[in-house]
Design a protein around this motif. Structure first.
Motif, PDB file in Angstrom:
ATOM      1  N   UNK A 282       0.493  -1.354   0.179  1.00  0.00           N
ATOM      2  CA  UNK A 282      -0.458   0.217   0.004  1.00  0.00           C
ATOM      3  C   UNK A 282       0.516   1.609  -0.007  1.00  0.00           C
ATOM      4  N   UNK A 283       1.853   1.298   0.592  1.00  0.00           N
ATOM      5  CA  UNK A 283       2.550   2.043   0.668  1.00  0.00           C
ATOM      6  C   UNK A 283       2.400   3.175   1.847  1.00  0.00           C
ATOM      7  N   UNK A 284       2.439   4.852   1.800  1.00  0.00           N
ATOM      8  CA  UNK A 284       1.900   5.674   2.601  1.00  0.00           C
ATOM      9  C   UNK A 284       0.708   5.809   2.575  1.00  0.00           C
ATOM     10  N   UNK A 285      -0.596   5.452   2.444  1.00  0.00           N
ATOM     11  CA  UNK A 285      -1.905   5.877   2.375  1.00  0.00           C
ATOM     12  C   UNK A 285      -2.630   7.559   2.257  1.00  0.00           C
ATOM     13  N   UNK A 286      -1.848   8.195   3.751  1.00  0.00           N
ATOM     14  CA  UNK A 286      -3.031   8.949   4.323  1.00  0.00           C
ATOM     15  C   UNK A 286      -1.569  10.268   4.265  1.00  0.00           C
ATOM     16  N   UNK A 287      -0.380   9.970   4.108  1.00  0.00           N
ATOM     17  CA  UNK A 287       0.490  10.997   4.047  1.00  0.00           C
ATOM     18  C   UNK A 287       0.065  11.735   5.618  1.00  0.00           C
ATOM     19  N   UNK A 288      -0.152  11.288   7.042  1.00  0.00           N
ATOM     20  CA  UNK A 288      -0.259  11.725   8.484  1.00  0.00           C
ATOM     21  C   UNK A 288      -1.870  12.707   7.813  1.00  0.00           C
ATOM     22  N   UNK A 289      -2.276  12.636   7.506  1.00  0.00           N
ATOM     23  CA  UNK A 289      -4.188  12.682   8.001  1.00  0.00           C
ATOM     24  C   UNK A 289      -4.809  12.084   8.521  1.00  0.00           C
ATOM     25  N   UNK A 290      -4.431  12.432   9.332  1.00  0.00           N
ATOM     26  CA  UNK A 290      -4.968  11.686  10.484  1.00  0.00           C
ATOM     27  C   UNK A 290      -6.688  11.323   9.936  1.00  0.00           C
ATOM     28  N   UNK A 291      -7.548  12.113   9.706  1.00  0.00           N
ATOM     29  CA  UNK A 291      -8.946  12.213   9.543  1.00  0.00           C
ATOM     30  C   UNK A 291      -9.032  11.300   8.413  1.00  0.00           C
ATOM     31  N   UNK A 292      -8.026  11.081   7.431  1.00  0.00           N
ATOM     32  CA  UNK A 292      -8.300   9.863   6.425  1.00  0.00           C
ATOM     33  C   UNK A 292      -7.976   8.779   6.969  1.00  0.00           C
ATOM     34  N   UNK A 293      -6.956   8.855   7.951  1.00  0.00           N
ATOM     35  CA  UNK A 293      -6.903   7.371   8.033  1.00  0.00           C
ATOM     36  C   UNK A 293      -7.731   7.131   8.946  1.00  0.00           C
ATOM     37  N   UNK A 294      -8.709   7.349  10.221  1.00  0.00           N
ATOM     38  CA  UNK A 294     -10.193   6.986  10.748  1.00  0.00           C
ATOM     39  C   UNK A 294     -11.259   7.172   9.457  1.00  0.00           C
ATOM     40  N   UNK A 295     -11.193   7.614   8.232  1.00  0.00           N
ATOM     41  CA  UNK A 295     -12.023   7.462   7.451  1.00  0.00           C
ATOM     42  C   UNK A 295     -12.484   6.100   7.225  1.00  0.00           C
ATOM     43  N   UNK A 296     -10.890   6.183   7.105  1.00  0.00           N
ATOM     44  CA  UNK A 296     -10.522   4.026   6.317  1.00  0.00           C
ATOM     45  C   UNK A 296     -10.601   3.272   7.010  1.00  0.00           C
ATOM     46  N   UNK A 297     -11.103   4.024   8.755  1.00  0.00           N
ATOM     47  CA  UNK A 297     -11.100   2.855   9.527  1.00  0.00           C
ATOM     48  C   UNK A 297     -12.994   2.456   9.559  1.00  0.00           C
ATOM     49  N   UNK A 298     -13.589   1.151   9.183  1.00  0.00           N
ATOM     50  CA  UNK A 298     -15.229   1.403   9.620  1.00  0.00           C
ATOM     51  C   UNK A 298     -15.496   1.263  10.810  1.00  0.00           C
ATOM     52  N   UNK A 299     -14.944   0.908  11.472  1.00  0.00           N
ATOM     53  CA  UNK A 299     -15.109   1.151  13.085  1.00  0.00           C
ATOM     54  C   UNK A 299     -14.998   2.150  13.792  1.00  0.00           C
ATOM     55  N   UNK A 300     -14.259   2.645  13.166  1.00  0.00           N
ATOM     56  CA  UNK A 300     -13.866   4.374  13.787  1.00  0.00           C
ATOM     57  C   UNK A 300     -15.366   5.393  13.357  1.00  0.00           C
TER      58      UNK A 300
END
Length: 375
Positions: A282-300
Motif C-alpha cells: 500500500x505504501x503511505x496511504x494517508x501522508x500523515x492525515x489523521x482524518x483520512x486514516x480514521x475515515x478508512x477505519x469502518x469501526x471508527x
C-alpha cells in the motif's frame, strides 16, 4: 504465451512429465560417485521440481486469478492508470469504450437475448483521470425487445488484491450465477460491472483517495457509476446501485456503501476486513492525515460519524477465517447504529478462498437484488 493461457499451462505440464520420465530413465547412468554424475542428478531433480512447482503455480493462478500478466507477476507493472487526454464529446472519446465482447458460458450463450453478454470495456474517470479496464455483464433481458425502454439495477463487483477481473468471470462465475438466479426468479436481472480495486498497479490503494496520489474512492463513488450510466440503461437513483467484493474488494464494498449511501444502496463484503492496512503493497496511504486514516477505519466511522442509510452484508466462517471475530464485532456494532442495516452469512467452515466465496455468492446476489430496484 500469456501467463494465464491454457497453452502455457499445457507446455509446462508436458515439460514436467518429460523431465520426470527422463530422470527415471537416466538415473542408472548417473548412479556413479563422480562429480559429473552427481551434477547430472542434481540438475535433473532441480529441473523436474522446478517444472512441477511451475505447473502447480500456473494452475493455481488460473483458478484464483492472482496475476494477469508476466509483468504483473514480477512486479514490473508500474503504470499508475492515470489518463490526461480526453476526447471531445461525440468523437468516440466518452468515459466508457467497449473494446470487445464475449458470450456467457450458459446454454444458448451465443445469443445475447438468451445468455446475455459480457463486454470488455475501458473506463476513464472524468474527475479523477483514472483509467481502468472492466467487464460488464448484461443480462438477456437487456437485449429483448419487450425491455428496450427498461432501466436495470447495477452492481459493481470487485476482486481482492492483487486479483484479476477475469477471475470474477472464470473463477467466481458471477455472470453464470446471475444468469441462473434470474432465470429461476430468485433475483432480478442486473448489470454487473466487474473489475479489480487495483486501479494504480502494482500499488494496493485500498479504495482510498491518496493525498497527492490516485483518487481511488472518488473513482468508484462518482466516475465509475457516471460512466456506466452514460453508456448503459442503468438507473440513476441511489437504489439502482449496489457493490459486492471479496477480501480487499469486500472492504471496499462496505466502505463505499457506508461513505456514499447516496450512490450505493447496499454493499456486500465476502471475507472482508474493516480497516485499511499499511504495508509494502500500500505504501503511505494517508501522508500523515489523521482524518483520512480514521475515515478508512469502518469501526471508527460507526462510532464517530452519522450512521448511513444503507444496507450491509458480511460473510465469514467459524472455522478457517481469521476475521471471524472481527466480523462478529462489526455486526454487533452496526446493530446499534440505525438506520444502517446489517445482514450476514456465517458458514461453519471455509477458508479465505474461491471455493468458499462461490458458496456465498448466490445468496449474496439474491440479497443484493432484493435491495435494489429501478424500473
Amino acid at each position: 504465451m500469456g501467463l494465464t493461457s491454457n497453452k502455457m499451462l499445457v507446455v509446462v505440464v508436458v515439460l514436467a512429465l518429460a523431465l520426470f520420465v527422463g530422470t527415471v530413465w537416466h538415473w542408472p547412468r548417473l548412479s556413479r560417485r563422480s562429480w559429473r554424475a552427481v551434477g547430472g542428478r542434481v540438475g535433473l531433480l532441480f529441473a523436474t521440481q522446478l517444472m512441477v512447482f511451475a505447473s502447480i503455480g500456473l494452475a493455481a493462478n488460473q483458478a484464483f486469478g492472482f496475476y494477469a500478466t508476466w509483468t504483473d507477476l514480477f512486479g514490473r507493472e508500474r503504470g499508475q492508470g492515470v489518463v490526461v487526454d480526453h476526447g471531445a464529446a461525440g468523437a468516440g472519446g466518452g468515459p466508457l469504450q467497449v473494446v470487445g465482447t464475449q458470450q456467457v458460458t450458459v446454454p444458448g450463450g451465443s445469443r445475447p437475448e438468451i445468455g446475455g453478454q459480457i463486454q470488455k470495456v475501458e473506463i476513464v474517470g472524468r474527475t479523477t483521470r483514472i483509467a481502468s479496464p472492466a467487464f460488464v455483464y448484461l443480462p438477456p433481458e437487456y437485449f429483448q425487445a419487450r425491455y428496450r425502454t427498461r432501466t436495470f439495477p447495477a452492481s459493481v463487483v470487485l476482486t481482492g488484491y492483487p486479483g484479476t477481473a477475469e477471475a470474477l468471470i472464470k473463477g467466481l462465475q458471477y455472470p453464470q450465477t446471475a444468469h441462473e438466479l434470474a432465470g429461476d426468479g430468485r433475483m432480478q436481472p442486473m448489470i454487473l460491472v466487474m473489475l479489480r480495486p487495483t486501479v494504480a498497479p502494482p500499488r494496493d490503494t485500498e479504495c482510498v483517495d491518496v493525498p497527492g496520489g490516485p483518487q481511488t474512492e472518488s473513482f468508484f463513488a462518482k466516475d465509475l457509476p457516471d460512466a456506466v450510466t452514460a453508456h448503459y440503461r442503468t438507473g440513476g437513483r441511489p437504489r439502482s446501485w449496489g457493490v459486492i467484493g471479496d477480501s480487499t474488494g469486500g472492504y471496499c464494498a462496505l466502505k463505499l456503501a457506508m461513505h456514499h449511501p447516496d450512490v450505493y444502496a447496499a454493499g456486500a463484503g465476502l471475507s472482508p476486513y474493516y480497516r485499511a492496512p499499511i504495508d509494502p503493497t500500500t505504501g503511505d496511504l494517508f501522508r500523515g492525515n489523521k482524518d483520512l486514516r480514521n475515515r478508512a477505519d469502518l469501526g471508527w466511522c460507526l462510532k464517530r460519524l452519522a450512521a448511513p442509510d444503507t444496507s450491509l452484508l458480511v460473510t465469514s466462517s467459524r472455522a478457517g477465517e481469521k476475521g471471524y471475530r472481527s466480523t462478529l464485532a462489526f455486526i454487533r456494532q452496526v446493530r446499534t447504529r440505525k438506520p444502517t442495516r446489517i445482514s450476514s452469512i456465517l458458514l461453519d467452515s471455509g477458508g479465505h478462498n474461491f471455493n468458499t466465496w462461490r458458496r456465498e455468492i448466490p445468496p449474496a446476489l439474491q440479497w443484493l437484488s432484493g435491495r435494489l430496484g429501478d424500473r
